[in-house]
Each structure stands twice: as C-alpha cells, then as structure tokens.
Scaffold this motif. Sequence first.
Motif, PDB file in Angstrom:
ATOM      1  N   ALA A  71       0.893  -1.125  -0.015  1.00 38.92           N
ATOM      2  CA  ALA A  71       0.017   0.141  -0.053  1.00 38.92           C
ATOM      3  C   ALA A  71       0.928   1.275   0.041  1.00 38.92           C
ATOM      4  CB  ALA A  71      -1.207  -0.167   1.243  1.00 38.92           C
ATOM      5  N   ASP A  72       0.606   2.179  -0.845  1.00 40.23           N
ATOM      6  CA  ASP A  72       1.191   3.525  -1.124  1.00 40.23           C
ATOM      7  C   ASP A  72       0.651   4.386  -0.041  1.00 40.23           C
ATOM      8  OD1 ASP A  72       3.011   2.779  -3.104  1.00 40.23           O
ATOM      9  OD2 ASP A  72       1.335   2.749  -4.350  1.00 40.23           O
ATOM     10  N   LEU A  73      -0.893   4.192   0.139  1.00 40.81           N
ATOM     11  CA  LEU A  73      -1.566   4.946   1.201  1.00 40.81           C
ATOM     12  C   LEU A  73      -2.688   4.313   1.623  1.00 40.81           C
ATOM     13  CD1 LEU A  73      -2.723   8.145   1.541  1.00 40.81           C
ATOM     14  CD2 LEU A  73      -4.262   7.792  -0.401  1.00 40.81           C
ATOM     15  N   VAL A  74      -2.761   4.700   3.101  1.00 39.92           N
ATOM     16  CA  VAL A  74      -3.746   4.213   3.572  1.00 39.92           C
ATOM     17  C   VAL A  74      -4.745   5.108   4.135  1.00 39.92           C
ATOM     18  CG1 VAL A  74      -4.374   3.247   6.112  1.00 39.92           C
ATOM     19  CG2 VAL A  74      -2.462   2.229   4.818  1.00 39.92           C
ATOM     20  N   VAL A  75      -6.058   4.730   3.593  1.00 38.11           N
ATOM     21  CA  VAL A  75      -7.099   5.692   4.038  1.00 38.11           C
ATOM     22  C   VAL A  75      -8.049   5.192   5.116  1.00 38.11           C
ATOM     23  CG1 VAL A  75      -9.117   6.849   2.869  1.00 38.11           C
ATOM     24  CG2 VAL A  75      -7.143   6.507   1.812  1.00 38.11           C
ATOM     25  N   LEU A  76      -8.352   6.022   6.210  1.00 38.77           N
ATOM     26  CA  LEU A  76      -8.943   5.801   7.292  1.00 38.77           C
ATOM     27  C   LEU A  76     -10.570   6.362   6.988  1.00 38.77           C
ATOM     28  CD1 LEU A  76      -6.768   6.363  10.432  1.00 38.77           C
ATOM     29  CD2 LEU A  76      -7.157   3.995   9.165  1.00 38.77           C
ATOM     30  N   THR A  85      -8.540   1.020  18.501  1.00 37.47           N
ATOM     31  CA  THR A  85      -8.351  -0.426  17.957  1.00 37.47           C
ATOM     32  C   THR A  85      -7.839  -0.633  16.492  1.00 37.47           C
ATOM     33  OG1 THR A  85     -10.232  -1.067  19.146  1.00 37.47           O
ATOM     34  CG2 THR A  85      -9.627  -2.650  17.739  1.00 37.47           C
ATOM     35  N   VAL A  86      -8.119   0.346  15.660  1.00 36.08           N
ATOM     36  CA  VAL A  86      -7.740  -0.004  14.216  1.00 36.08           C
ATOM     37  C   VAL A  86      -6.073   0.489  14.129  1.00 36.08           C
ATOM     38  CG1 VAL A  86      -7.660   1.146  11.733  1.00 36.08           C
ATOM     39  CG2 VAL A  86      -9.704   0.463  13.043  1.00 36.08           C
ATOM     40  N   ALA A  87      -5.734   1.541  14.936  1.00 37.47           N
ATOM     41  CA  ALA A  87      -4.406   1.938  14.889  1.00 37.47           C
ATOM     42  C   ALA A  87      -3.567   1.211  15.523  1.00 37.47           C
ATOM     43  CB  ALA A  87      -4.339   3.509  15.849  1.00 37.47           C
ATOM     44  N   ALA A  88      -3.933   0.624  16.691  1.00 34.07           N
ATOM     45  CA  ALA A  88      -2.958  -0.614  17.248  1.00 34.07           C
ATOM     46  C   ALA A  88      -2.872  -1.732  16.149  1.00 34.07           C
ATOM     47  CB  ALA A  88      -3.757  -1.215  18.534  1.00 34.07           C
ATOM     48  N   HIS A  89      -3.784  -2.003  15.202  1.00 34.66           N
ATOM     49  CA  HIS A  89      -3.270  -3.202  14.354  1.00 34.66           C
ATOM     50  C   HIS A  89      -2.518  -2.821  13.146  1.00 34.66           C
ATOM     51  CE1 HIS A  89      -3.706  -6.556  11.636  1.00 34.66           C
ATOM     52  NE2 HIS A  89      -4.282  -5.624  10.546  1.00 34.66           N
TER      53      HIS A  89
END
Length: 285
Positions: A71-76, A85-89
């Motif tokens: 992935a070049d970019l992660v979109v939340l 929770t998502v950040a921890a993973h």
Amino acid sequence: MSKIEKIALIGGGHMGGALAAAWLRGGKRAKVAAENLIVVDPSPGETIQALAEKHDFTISEALSLEQAERADLVVLAIKVQAADTVAAHLNQVMRDDTALLSTIAGVSLNRLALAFGDRPIMRAIPNTASEIGAGVTVCVANEAGDALEAEITRLLKGAGSVEWVHDERLIGAVGAVSGAGPAYVFLLAEALAGAGVAEGLPRDLAERLARETIVGAGALLASSKKSPQELRRAVTPVGGTTQAALDVLMGGGGGLPELVRQAVAAAERRSRQLAANSGNGGRER
C-alpha cells in the motif's frame, strides 16, 4: 513523491463506499484500478459489497502484512470509536513511509501522529455526494509536502472538487458546512414535500416536486456567476407569492438564516468535543 497507485481503504461503510465508488468510476487521472484497491472491513456496507461484486475485488476483515507492504496510501474511513483499535493493528503492519489519509471526524493531526508516528498524515472532510462525483472535500496536512498534496488532490477529484486549508482549526467549520450540509438539504426536501402534502398535494407528487426543485436550483446555482443572494432576489418579485413565503422563512428572530447559523455552530462544537474526546479513546467524558 511518486504516483500513488495502491490504496488500502480501511472502512467500508457509507463514506468508504462513496470514496471507493468515486475511485473506481473516476476519470483518467483519478481512477483507481480494482486490483489496486484494498478494502478492509469486517462488516462492510451494501455499497462496498455491490462494488466488490461488480469490480471483482475482495473485502478483507483485517489488513495483512503482505497487503500493507504494497500500500502506498492508507485511508481511514472509520468511526472515531474504532480509531484506537484500528491504529493498534495498523501500526503492526504498515510501512514506516506509508502515507495516511483520515476522514475521521474530530481526530486531529496531532492525535493521528501520536497514534501512527512520523509519517505523512492528512485529514480529509468529504461529503456524501462524493459517491456520484459531485462532492466537495476539504483537506489539511502535516508536513506532507506539495507533491503528496497534489497526489491526494488528484485522487480526491474523482469524488468532486477539492480544497485545502492550512489551519486545522477551520476543519470543524468545514465539516459543519459541507460535511453535514447534504443532510440539511435533504431535510429541506423532506420539509418542502411535507408542506406540499399539508396543502393538499398527493405525497408522490409533492416529493417529486421537492426533489426536482432542489436539483434544478442546485444546477442553476452551479452554472450561474451570480451569488445565492442575487439569485434569490431575481426570483422574488416584490409582493408576490415567493416574497410571502420568504417573509416567513426570514422573519421572527432571524428565521431560517439564524437557524442554519445555530445548526452549523452546533455541528462545529460537536466536532471540537469529538476532538477532545479522541484523546480519551473516543469515549464521552
């Protein structure tokens, strides 16, 4: 930076679905190929599921190490309550140089930096019309750089117009005006149709008239060089029926303009509350 090609979209709800639809449908420069879109959501919404069936891509329950490496970019595109929770993973699998774009209301750049470390981080406030390419998105960034901002602008233009601000304190007001704005318009359509029914129109006819009136007025506003105020005055003959209606809407303690001001102020206050509460795991204090 080089061109962003592979995107990991975390969240397949309403906004995630709108962004995915815009990218898959986008014009030559903004289009994202289905094979370059990684969608992650354990409970995806109907829009994203329909897109997956149409464009033949898989929706994952969690971002794998192999997916994160590409992935070049992660979109939340998730709710604030899920951010920790998502950040921890994600911190276990994301590359150190992967850029991050967040659409989470109320979570500041500073909080994102604390959660995701020293990487290019941006916030975007899109609205629901992004799904049909008629939205507006406002962005703010940390030290992302002009090249990355240009890439994000290119991608988001598939969803409509794109604006940048350089003071994050304006983002709450942006969300209150354009982010929540479609809901205000839908409420107006609902109220207008209801008023027509109250005056004796059949429900289906009243709803069609309200819908088409708002669509047409929006198209006229978009195509005209006149301000909203000038357009309103142009269709309001003195002493006519429209004037009689506007006397009600604009009277009595400020009328509709004052109600809209109060509504936007309330949404902006809520944005600041969410920002404060994001430091408490997204919980209300």
